[in-house]
Motif scaffolding. Structure first.
Motif, PDB file in Angstrom:
ATOM      1  N   ARG A 156       0.830  -1.202   0.000  1.00  0.00           N
ATOM      2  CA  ARG A 156       0.000   0.000   0.000  1.00  0.00           C
ATOM      3  C   ARG A 156       0.868   1.256   0.000  1.00  0.00           C
ATOM      4  NH1 ARG A 156      -3.203  -3.135   3.483  1.00  0.00           N
ATOM      5  NH2 ARG A 156      -2.159  -2.263   5.324  1.00  0.00           N
ATOM      6  N   SER A 157       1.951   1.232   0.739  1.00  0.00           N
ATOM      7  CA  SER A 157       2.834   2.396   0.826  1.00  0.00           C
ATOM      8  C   SER A 157       3.574   2.656  -0.486  1.00  0.00           C
ATOM      9  CB  SER A 157       3.833   2.180   1.969  1.00  0.00           C
ATOM     10  OG  SER A 157       4.785   3.219   2.017  1.00  0.00           O
ATOM     11  N   LEU A 158       3.959   1.577  -1.159  1.00  0.00           N
ATOM     12  CA  LEU A 158       4.743   1.712  -2.388  1.00  0.00           C
ATOM     13  C   LEU A 158       3.883   1.789  -3.650  1.00  0.00           C
ATOM     14  CD1 LEU A 158       7.473  -0.958  -1.531  1.00  0.00           C
ATOM     15  CD2 LEU A 158       7.746   1.535  -1.431  1.00  0.00           C
ATOM     16  N   GLU A 159       2.581   1.589  -3.512  1.00  0.00           N
ATOM     17  CA  GLU A 159       1.677   1.548  -4.669  1.00  0.00           C
ATOM     18  C   GLU A 159       1.756   2.811  -5.527  1.00  0.00           C
ATOM     19  OE1 GLU A 159      -3.047   0.641  -5.660  1.00  0.00           O
ATOM     20  OE2 GLU A 159      -2.368   0.876  -3.586  1.00  0.00           O
ATOM     21  N   PRO A 160       1.802   4.048  -4.939  1.00  0.00           N
ATOM     22  CA  PRO A 160       1.902   5.241  -5.794  1.00  0.00           C
ATOM     23  C   PRO A 160       3.174   5.267  -6.641  1.00  0.00           C
ATOM     24  CG  PRO A 160       1.194   5.847  -3.584  1.00  0.00           C
ATOM     25  CD  PRO A 160       1.614   4.413  -3.526  1.00  0.00           C
ATOM     26  N   LEU A 161       4.293   4.795  -6.064  1.00  0.00           N
ATOM     27  CA  LEU A 161       5.535   4.764  -6.834  1.00  0.00           C
ATOM     28  C   LEU A 161       5.437   3.787  -8.001  1.00  0.00           C
ATOM     29  CD1 LEU A 161       8.286   4.861  -4.033  1.00  0.00           C
ATOM     30  CD2 LEU A 161       7.914   6.570  -5.842  1.00  0.00           C
ATOM     31  N   ALA A 162       4.901   2.601  -7.724  1.00  0.00           N
ATOM     32  CA  ALA A 162       4.754   1.605  -8.798  1.00  0.00           C
ATOM     33  C   ALA A 162       3.792   2.107  -9.870  1.00  0.00           C
ATOM     34  CB  ALA A 162       4.262   0.282  -8.204  1.00  0.00           C
ATOM     35  N   ALA A 163       2.719   2.796  -9.449  1.00  0.00           N
ATOM     36  CA  ALA A 163       1.761   3.342 -10.420  1.00  0.00           C
ATOM     37  C   ALA A 163       2.435   4.374 -11.316  1.00  0.00           C
ATOM     38  CB  ALA A 163       0.571   3.957  -9.687  1.00  0.00           C
ATOM     39  N   GLU A 164       3.340   5.181 -10.747  1.00  0.00           N
ATOM     40  CA  GLU A 164       4.063   6.172 -11.542  1.00  0.00           C
ATOM     41  C   GLU A 164       4.954   5.482 -12.574  1.00  0.00           C
ATOM     42  OE1 GLU A 164       5.233   9.838 -12.987  1.00  0.00           O
ATOM     43  OE2 GLU A 164       3.580   9.295 -11.654  1.00  0.00           O
ATOM     44  N   TRP A 165       5.592   4.379 -12.190  1.00  0.00           N
ATOM     45  CA  TRP A 165       6.384   3.591 -13.153  1.00  0.00           C
ATOM     46  C   TRP A 165       5.504   3.187 -14.340  1.00  0.00           C
ATOM     47  CZ3 TRP A 165      11.174   0.454 -13.069  1.00  0.00           C
ATOM     48  CH2 TRP A 165      12.120   0.943 -12.168  1.00  0.00           C
ATOM     49  N   LEU A 166       4.337   2.644 -14.024  1.00  0.00           N
ATOM     50  CA  LEU A 166       3.446   2.168 -15.086  1.00  0.00           C
ATOM     51  C   LEU A 166       2.985   3.317 -15.978  1.00  0.00           C
ATOM     52  CD1 LEU A 166       1.305  -0.360 -13.001  1.00  0.00           C
ATOM     53  CD2 LEU A 166       3.139  -0.905 -14.616  1.00  0.00           C
ATOM     54  N   SER A 167       2.717   4.482 -15.395  1.00  0.00           N
ATOM     55  CA  SER A 167       2.255   5.623 -16.179  1.00  0.00           C
ATOM     56  C   SER A 167       3.339   6.121 -17.129  1.00  0.00           C
ATOM     57  CB  SER A 167       1.805   6.759 -15.260  1.00  0.00           C
ATOM     58  OG  SER A 167       2.919   7.370 -14.626  1.00  0.00           O
ATOM     59  N   ARG A 168       4.590   5.822 -16.816  1.00  0.00           N
ATOM     60  CA  ARG A 168       5.697   6.251 -17.672  1.00  0.00           C
ATOM     61  C   ARG A 168       6.076   5.205 -18.721  1.00  0.00           C
ATOM     62  NH1 ARG A 168       9.898   9.878 -14.025  1.00  0.00           N
ATOM     63  NH2 ARG A 168       8.315  11.065 -12.889  1.00  0.00           N
TER      64      ARG A 168
ATOM     65  N   LYS B 143      15.513   4.323  -9.543  1.00  0.00           N
ATOM     66  CA  LYS B 143      15.488   3.762 -10.901  1.00  0.00           C
ATOM     67  C   LYS B 143      14.256   4.182 -11.699  1.00  0.00           C
ATOM     68  CE  LYS B 143      18.163  -0.413  -9.796  1.00  0.00           C
ATOM     69  NZ  LYS B 143      18.210  -1.884  -9.936  1.00  0.00           N
ATOM     70  N   MET B 144      13.516   5.178 -11.184  1.00  0.00           N
ATOM     71  CA  MET B 144      12.297   5.632 -11.861  1.00  0.00           C
ATOM     72  C   MET B 144      12.577   5.961 -13.329  1.00  0.00           C
ATOM     73  SD  MET B 144       9.006   6.503 -11.431  1.00  0.00           S
ATOM     74  CE  MET B 144       8.805   6.814  -9.671  1.00  0.00           C
ATOM     75  N   PRO B 145      11.857   5.362 -14.290  1.00  0.00           N
ATOM     76  CA  PRO B 145      12.093   5.665 -15.712  1.00  0.00           C
ATOM     77  C   PRO B 145      11.693   7.106 -16.030  1.00  0.00           C
ATOM     78  CG  PRO B 145      10.130   4.297 -15.447  1.00  0.00           C
ATOM     79  CD  PRO B 145      10.782   4.370 -14.099  1.00  0.00           C
ATOM     80  N   PRO B 146      12.253   7.685 -17.080  1.00  0.00           N
ATOM     81  CA  PRO B 146      11.909   9.072 -17.452  1.00  0.00           C
ATOM     82  C   PRO B 146      10.463   9.163 -17.925  1.00  0.00           C
ATOM     83  CG  PRO B 146      13.230   8.056 -19.166  1.00  0.00           C
ATOM     84  CD  PRO B 146      13.228   7.089 -18.022  1.00  0.00           C
ATOM     85  N   LYS B 147       9.910  10.346 -17.817  1.00  0.00           N
ATOM     86  CA  LYS B 147       8.533  10.552 -18.284  1.00  0.00           C
ATOM     87  C   LYS B 147       8.475  10.403 -19.795  1.00  0.00           C
ATOM     88  CE  LYS B 147       6.771  13.558 -14.614  1.00  0.00           C
ATOM     89  NZ  LYS B 147       6.148  14.867 -14.297  1.00  0.00           N
ATOM     90  N   LYS B 148       7.350   9.867 -20.265  1.00  0.00           N
ATOM     91  CA  LYS B 148       7.162   9.692 -21.702  1.00  0.00           C
ATOM     92  C   LYS B 148       6.981  11.050 -22.369  1.00  0.00           C
ATOM     93  CE  LYS B 148       4.363   6.403 -22.996  1.00  0.00           C
ATOM     94  NZ  LYS B 148       3.144   5.560 -23.068  1.00  0.00           N
ATOM     95  N   VAL B 149       7.641  11.219 -23.491  1.00  0.00           N
ATOM     96  CA  VAL B 149       7.495  12.468 -24.245  1.00  0.00           C
ATOM     97  C   VAL B 149       6.253  12.356 -25.121  1.00  0.00           C
ATOM     98  CG1 VAL B 149       8.562  14.002 -25.940  1.00  0.00           C
ATOM     99  CG2 VAL B 149       9.984  12.804 -24.246  1.00  0.00           C
TER     100      VAL B 149
END
Length: 316
Positions: free
Chosen positions: A175-187, A220-226
């Protein structure tokens, strides 16, 4: 589905379905006409493609019937010259189908009306388009609490334990890490990317799986999609329209097209037997607007003739 341009297209402005739609055709031609009429818009209209799907008729039978159906006024192949804003030009062949029988004059008017049409939306590849209808969702009973499905991000974190037993993330960690993982998926990352980031190169013993996971997800967060800006569609317009033969693809630039066929193909189809003459427009419109053939409203009294027949039969 056919390539761009060649698929089945409705000519438009048709009468409602009726049992007599193809009554003027022979049994085999009528069967193929009904088969074609039920094909989806965009379906390939070449006789070989139709024969490949028809359960009973081969290529030659379908070819002959398609020629006769064309001569009967249900089908036309039309080549349209498309000019685009960037000054590029191309010829596109359209196949127009009409369940309602049309005269040669009607098709000639139809061709003239195509000239100058704006075809920006359909001159590029991608003629076929699939739309999925949303299914109605079942509403829960008033005393029922719908179960909330875990997000893809949460589920990915919960399954890291299965990939490597050294990373047993608890429900609280997930639950604590879910926002970080969601950001990975959004990128643009996949669940597999997240799992590999959390399990590759682990030490022999992990004392704080949740802390290690947070550290890796952040660093290791991937860069935002252009975002790629889509170019506006270039305007395209029909600048010339010509009739084409429905069986051999010859067109008016090189031969005479009569009844939707060139001379050679028409002669070949007519050699198979008599073709169907066009029905006068008054007959086509009669049942709908009160018109009809001359004399159709004439009333003939046959009482004397009926009585004479009954007397001859001893019934009077």
């Amino acid at each position: 589905m056919a390539k761009m341009g060649y698929g089945k297209r409705p000519a438009g402005d048709e009468d409602p379905y009726a049992d007599a739609d193809f009554a003027h055709l022979s049994p085999r031609d009528r069967e193929i006409a009904v088969f074609v009429d039920h094909l989806h818009e965009g379906h390939a209209m070449g006789y070989k493609a139709i024969a490949a799907e028809h359960p009973r008729c081969g290529q030659q039978a379908v070819r002959t019937s398609m020629g006769r159906i064309t001569l009967a006024g249900h089908l036309r192949w039309i080549k349209e010259h498309i000019t685009v804003e960037d000054n590029s030009m191309r010829w596109v062949t359209r196949t127009y189908w009409s369940r309602t029988r049309r005269s040669e004059e009607w098709w000639a008017d139809f061709v003239r009306e195509r000239d100058g049409k704006d075809v920006t939306e359909d001159h590029m590849p991608g003629l076929a388009r699939t739309e999925q209808a949303e299914e109605p969702s079942a509403e829960p009973e008033p005393d029922e609490q719908p179960a909330e499905e875990p997000s893809t991000a949460y589920q990915t974190l919960a399954e890291v334990r299965a990939a490597d037993a050294r990373m047993p993330l608890s429900a609280g960690d997930c639950r604590s890490l879910e926002p970080l993982a969601a950001e990975w998926l959004s990128r643009g990352a996949t669940p597999g990317d997240i799992t590999r980031a959390l399990t590759d190169g682990l030490p022999s013993a992990v004392t704080n799986p949740g802390g290690l996971a947070r550290n890796r997800l952040e660093k290791k967060m991937p860069p935002k999609k252009v975002k790629v800006r889509q170019k506006a569609a270039r305007r395209a317009r029909v600048t010339r329209v010509i009739m084409a033969c429905g069986l051999c693809d010859a067109d008016e630039r090189t031969t005479e097209i009569s009844g939707g066929l060139c001379r050679e193909c028409r002669a070949e189809i007519e050699a198979e037997g008599p073709v169907y003459g066009y029905v006068p427009d008054t007959f086509l419109r009669g049942p709908r607007d009160g018109g009809g053939l001359p004399g159709a409203d004439e009333v003939i009294d046959v009482t004397d003739r009926v009585n004479a027949l009954r007397r001859a039969a001893g019934l009077l």
